[in-house]
Design an enzyme around this catalytic site. Structure first.
Site, PDB file in Angstrom:
ATOM      1  N   ASN A  83       2.434  16.931  -3.190  1.00  0.00           N
ATOM      2  CA  ASN A  83       1.204  16.161  -3.012  1.00  0.00           C
ATOM      3  C   ASN A  83       0.288  17.001  -2.131  1.00  0.00           C
ATOM      4  O   ASN A  83       0.469  17.080  -0.912  1.00  0.00           O
ATOM      5  CB  ASN A  83       1.538  14.822  -2.341  1.00  0.00           C
ATOM      6  N   GLU A 123       7.035   6.855  -4.358  1.00  0.00           N
ATOM      7  CA  GLU A 123       6.143   7.538  -5.284  1.00  0.00           C
ATOM      8  C   GLU A 123       6.712   8.888  -5.714  1.00  0.00           C
ATOM      9  O   GLU A 123       6.513   9.311  -6.848  1.00  0.00           O
ATOM     10  CB  GLU A 123       4.760   7.706  -4.640  1.00  0.00           C
ATOM     11  N   LEU A 126       0.527  -2.207   0.627  1.00  0.00           N
ATOM     12  CA  LEU A 126      -0.196  -2.268   1.896  1.00  0.00           C
ATOM     13  C   LEU A 126       0.265  -1.135   2.805  1.00  0.00           C
ATOM     14  O   LEU A 126       1.271  -1.248   3.508  1.00  0.00           O
ATOM     15  CB  LEU A 126       0.041  -3.626   2.575  1.00  0.00           C
ATOM     16  N   HIS A 132      -3.212   4.286  -6.691  1.00  0.00           N
ATOM     17  CA  HIS A 132      -1.850   3.853  -6.308  1.00  0.00           C
ATOM     18  C   HIS A 132      -1.055   3.402  -7.534  1.00  0.00           C
ATOM     19  O   HIS A 132      -0.074   2.672  -7.416  1.00  0.00           O
ATOM     20  CB  HIS A 132      -1.863   2.653  -5.330  1.00  0.00           C
ATOM     21  N   GLU A 152       6.276  -3.332   3.592  1.00  0.00           N
ATOM     22  CA  GLU A 152       7.734  -3.266   3.716  1.00  0.00           C
ATOM     23  C   GLU A 152       8.220  -3.654   5.109  1.00  0.00           C
ATOM     24  O   GLU A 152       9.349  -4.114   5.272  1.00  0.00           O
ATOM     25  CB  GLU A 152       8.220  -1.833   3.410  1.00  0.00           C
ATOM     26  N   ASN A 153       7.379  -3.416   6.121  1.00  0.00           N
ATOM     27  CA  ASN A 153       7.867  -3.551   7.498  1.00  0.00           C
ATOM     28  C   ASN A 153       7.300  -4.712   8.297  1.00  0.00           C
ATOM     29  O   ASN A 153       7.866  -5.097   9.305  1.00  0.00           O
ATOM     30  CB  ASN A 153       7.544  -2.259   8.277  1.00  0.00           C
ATOM     31  N   ARG A 186       1.202  15.198  -7.703  1.00  0.00           N
ATOM     32  CA  ARG A 186       0.438  13.957  -7.651  1.00  0.00           C
ATOM     33  C   ARG A 186      -1.043  14.277  -7.797  1.00  0.00           C
ATOM     34  O   ARG A 186      -1.559  15.160  -7.116  1.00  0.00           O
ATOM     35  CB  ARG A 186       0.667  13.265  -6.306  1.00  0.00           C
ATOM     36  N   ARG A 232     -10.822   2.007   5.635  1.00  0.00           N
ATOM     37  CA  ARG A 232     -11.820   1.732   4.598  1.00  0.00           C
ATOM     38  C   ARG A 232     -12.253   0.272   4.614  1.00  0.00           C
ATOM     39  O   ARG A 232     -11.434  -0.614   4.862  1.00  0.00           O
ATOM     40  CB  ARG A 232     -11.265   2.049   3.202  1.00  0.00           C
ATOM     41  N   ARG A 242       1.057  -2.335  14.024  1.00  0.00           N
ATOM     42  CA  ARG A 242       1.910  -2.689  15.165  1.00  0.00           C
ATOM     43  C   ARG A 242       1.079  -2.817  16.427  1.00  0.00           C
ATOM     44  O   ARG A 242       1.279  -3.704  17.251  1.00  0.00           O
ATOM     45  CB  ARG A 242       3.003  -1.621  15.369  1.00  0.00           C
ATOM     46  N   ASP A 266      -3.165   1.120  13.111  1.00  0.00           N
ATOM     47  CA  ASP A 266      -1.725   0.847  13.071  1.00  0.00           C
ATOM     48  C   ASP A 266      -1.496  -0.633  13.351  1.00  0.00           C
ATOM     49  O   ASP A 266      -1.817  -1.136  14.427  1.00  0.00           O
ATOM     50  CB  ASP A 266      -0.985   1.714  14.099  1.00  0.00           C
TER      51      ASP A 266
HETATM   52  P1  ADP Z   1       0.013   5.816   3.754  1.00  0.00           P
HETATM   53  O1  ADP Z   1       1.104   6.365   2.861  1.00  0.00           O
HETATM   54  O2  ADP Z   1      -1.070   5.082   3.041  1.00  0.00           O
HETATM   55  O3  ADP Z   1      -0.501   6.754   4.795  1.00  0.00           O
HETATM   56  P2  ADP Z   1       2.104   4.057   4.741  1.00  0.00           P
HETATM   57  O4  ADP Z   1       2.473   3.341   3.495  1.00  0.00           O
HETATM   58  O5  ADP Z   1       3.056   5.046   5.286  1.00  0.00           O
HETATM   59  O6  ADP Z   1       0.656   4.662   4.619  1.00  0.00           O
HETATM   60  O7  ADP Z   1       1.790   2.948   5.863  1.00  0.00           O
HETATM   61  C1  ADP Z   1       1.387   3.330   7.133  1.00  0.00           C
HETATM   62  C2  ADP Z   1       1.052   2.076   7.932  1.00  0.00           C
HETATM   63  O8  ADP Z   1       2.190   1.217   7.957  1.00  0.00           O
HETATM   64  C3  ADP Z   1       0.759   2.350   9.395  1.00  0.00           C
HETATM   65  O9  ADP Z   1      -0.602   2.650   9.585  1.00  0.00           O
HETATM   66  C4  ADP Z   1       1.130   1.034  10.051  1.00  0.00           C
HETATM   67  O10 ADP Z   1      -0.030   0.220  10.130  1.00  0.00           O
HETATM   68  C5  ADP Z   1       2.083   0.370   9.099  1.00  0.00           C
HETATM   69  N1  ADP Z   1       3.424   0.143   9.643  1.00  0.00           N
HETATM   70  C6  ADP Z   1       4.475   0.980   9.679  1.00  0.00           C
HETATM   71  N2  ADP Z   1       5.537   0.386  10.268  1.00  0.00           N
HETATM   72  C7  ADP Z   1       5.144  -0.867  10.595  1.00  0.00           C
HETATM   73  C8  ADP Z   1       5.765  -1.984  11.208  1.00  0.00           C
HETATM   74  N3  ADP Z   1       7.048  -1.945  11.628  1.00  0.00           N
HETATM   75  N4  ADP Z   1       5.030  -3.094  11.396  1.00  0.00           N
HETATM   76  C9  ADP Z   1       3.739  -3.138  10.983  1.00  0.00           C
HETATM   77  N5  ADP Z   1       3.119  -2.138  10.395  1.00  0.00           N
HETATM   78  C10 ADP Z   1       3.788  -1.014  10.200  1.00  0.00           C
END
Ligand code: ADP
Length: 394
Positions: free
Chosen positions: A10, A382, A207, A180, A331-332, A91, A239, A282, A280
Site C-alpha cells: 500500500n 484488507e 469506522l 474502502h 472493532e475496539n 492497493r 474529514r 480514546r 483518537d
Molecule cells: P486507519 O486505517 O483509517 O488509519 P484504523 O482503522 O487503524 O484507521 O483506526 C484508527 C482509529 O481507531 C484511531 O484513530 C482511534 O480513534 C481508534 N481506536 C483504536 N483503538 C481504539 C479503542 N480501543 N477505543 C476507541 N477507539 C480506538
C-alpha cells in the site's frame, strides 16, 4: 500443498506499508512500514514473528525504500524466495469506472490508473510510484491492482449518480465511486459465512480514521457513504463527511480561502479533529469523562450521523438483518457501539452487553438472541482480501 504467499503493498505519498500474506491460511508472515519518504529523517520498521527491526535513516524515494525492505526480508526473513511469493498485490484507491475487480498490471493498466489521477489526486500518484518501483524490483512475479472502488462499481444508478447536470457530470466523470470497498466486501462476506445466509440485508460500518458505511443486499453493494472522493459521508478523524457544498463557495467568497486551503480544511482539519481537537476516540472519550462539553458534542455529532445513515440504508433495503462494526473504532470501541445501538432502539436492536464488552480478535455476534437485527464485530483484513483477490487472476 507447498506454501505460497502474496506481498501486499500500500504505497502512500510518503510511505510504503507492506505485508507478506499466506492467502491460504490467512496468516501474516511479516509486515512493515517505510515512513517519511523524501524527508530529512526517514524510518523503516520490519516485523517478523514478534521480532521488530527499526532503521532510522533518510529514504530519498520510493525505490530506495522498497529496496531496503527487500534487503530486510533477506537479512531478517522470511526469505522471499523461500516464501514462494506468487504475486504482488497493490492497493489502489481510485479505479473510476474502469475497474470492477482486480486487474493484472501491465502498461495499459498503468495508463488507466494514471488517467484516474484527477479523480484520486491524493492517492493514485502515490500508488503509481509504488507500482513502478515494485514492478522493477520484483520483475519475475505478476503484479495485481486491487481497487477500493471495485465493490461499488455496480451500485444502482440511483445511488451512484448525483443530481448534477448530466452533461457536466458525465464530461468530468463526477459520480459516486465509494471507497474502502475491499473492506466492505471482505467483511460482508464474513458476515454471510458466519450467519450461514446469502440473502442478508446488511449495513457495514467501517469506522477507522477514515470512515464509511455500506448497504449490501445478497452480497451486492446498493449504497455507500463515500462518493466522488472519500470526503463524503460519515464524520471521520479529520474529514467533514457530508457538508453543504455551498460552504465551499462561502469560504471562498467570504473568508477568501483558496480551493487548496478548503480542500485541506475539509480533508484534514475537520471531523473529530476539527470538532474536538483530537482524532483518537480514546482521547475524546477520556475528555467526555472529564466533563468537556466540546468532546461530548463531537461524539453526539459522530453518533447522529451514523444513526442517520443506518436509518436511511435500512429504508433503502426495506429492512435490516445484520449491522456490522469494523476497523479501529468499530472493532475496539464498545462504548460507541453501545451508544449507537441505543439510538437504533427503534429497530428493536438489542446488544448483549457482556458480548459487546468482551475484547476479541475474532469475528463475533454481539447482539442478544432475540434481537431482530444481528449485530456483529468483524475485524477487517484488507491485506488478506487483497492477497486473495490477487490470486483469483493467476
Ligand atoms: P486507519 O486505517 O483509517 O488509519 P484504523 O482503522 O487503524 O484507521 O483506526 C484508527 C482509529 O481507531 C484511531 O484513530 C482511534 O480513534 C481508534 N481506536 C483504536 N483503538 C481504539 C479503542 N480501543 N477505543 C476507541 N477507539 C480506538
Amino acid at each position: 500443498m507447498t506454501q505460497r504467499t502474496v506481498l501486499v503493498i500500500n504505497s502512500g505519498s510518503s510511505s510504503i506499508k507492506y505485508q507478506l500474506v499466506d492467502p491460504d491460511s490467512g496468516s501474516s508472515l511479516a509486515s512493515g512500514l517505510v515512513e517519511r519518504i523524501g524527508e530529512e529523517a526517514g524510518a523503516i520498521v520490519h516485523k517478523v514473528a514478534g521480532q521488530r527491526t527499526e532503521l532510522d535513516q533518510p529514504v530519498p524515494d520510493h525505490g530506495t525504500g522498497l529496496a531496503e525492505v527487500l534487503r530486510l526480508f533477506e537479512d531478517k526473513g522470511p526469505s522471499l524466495a523461500e516464501a514462494h511469493v506468487v504475486a504482488v498485490g497493490h492497493r489502489v484507491v481510485q479505479g473510476g469506472r474502469h475497474f470492477s475487480g482486480p486487474a493484472l498490471i501491465d502498461d495499459e493498466v498503468v495508463t488507466l490508473i494514471t488517467e484516474l489521477v484527477p479523480l484520486g489526486p491524493l492517492h493514485n500518484p502515490a500508488h503509481l510510484k509504488g507500482i513502478e518501483v515494485a514492478r522493477r524490483l520484483l520483475a519475475d512475479v505478476p503484479h495485481v491492482a486491487v481497487f477500493d472502488t471495485a465493490f461499488f462499481q455496480d451500485l444502482p444508478e440511483e445511488a451512484a449518480r448525483y443530481a448534477l447536470d448530466r452533461e457536466v457530470a458525465d464530461r468530468y466523470s463526477i459520480r459516486r465511486y465509494g471507497a474502502h470497498g475491499t473492506s466492505h466486501q471482505y467483511v460482508s462476506e464474513q458476515v454471510s459465512r458466519l450467519l450461514g445466509r446469502e440473502d442478508l440485508r446488511q449495513v457495514v460500518l467501517h469506522l477507522g480514521n477514515g470512515a464509511s458505511a455500506s448497504a449490501v443486499v445478497a452480497g451486492h453493494a446498493v449504497e455507500t457513504s463515500m462518493g466522488l472522493t472519500p470526503l463524503e459521508g460519515l464524520v471521520m478523524g479529520g474529514r467533514t463527511g457530508d457538508i453543504d457544498p455551498a460552504a465551499v463557495f462561502h469560504l471562498a467568497r467570504v473568508a477568501g480561502m483558496t480551493v487548496d486551503e478548503i480542500d485541506n480544511l475539509f480533508n484534514r482539519g475537520s471531523g473529530m479533529k476539527g470538532l474536538a481537537g483530537d482524532n483518537d476516540m480514546r482521547e475524546v472519550w477520556r475528555r467526555v469523562d472529564d466533563g468537556e462539553q466540546e468532546a461530548r458534542d463531537a461524539m453526539d455529532i459522530y453518533l447522529h450521523r451514523l444513526t442517520k445513515y443506518v436509518g436511511a440504508y435500512t429504508a433503502v433495503m426495506g429492512g435490516l438483518d445484520a449491522l456490522t462494526f469494523t476497523a479501529g473504532i468499530g472493532e475496539n470501541d464498545a462504548r460507541l457501539r453501545r451508544e449507537l445501538c441505543g439510538r437504533l432502539g427503534f429497530l428493536g436492536i438489542r446488544l448483549d452487553d457482556t458480548l459487546n464488552e468482551t475484547r476479541s480478535s475474532q469475528a463475533r455476534v454481539v447482539s442478544a438472541p432475540q434481537s431482530p437485527v444481528t449485530v456483529l464485530v468483524v475485524p477487517t483484513n484488507e491485506e488478506l482480501a487483497i492477497a486473495r483477490q490477487a490470486l483469483t487472476l493467476l
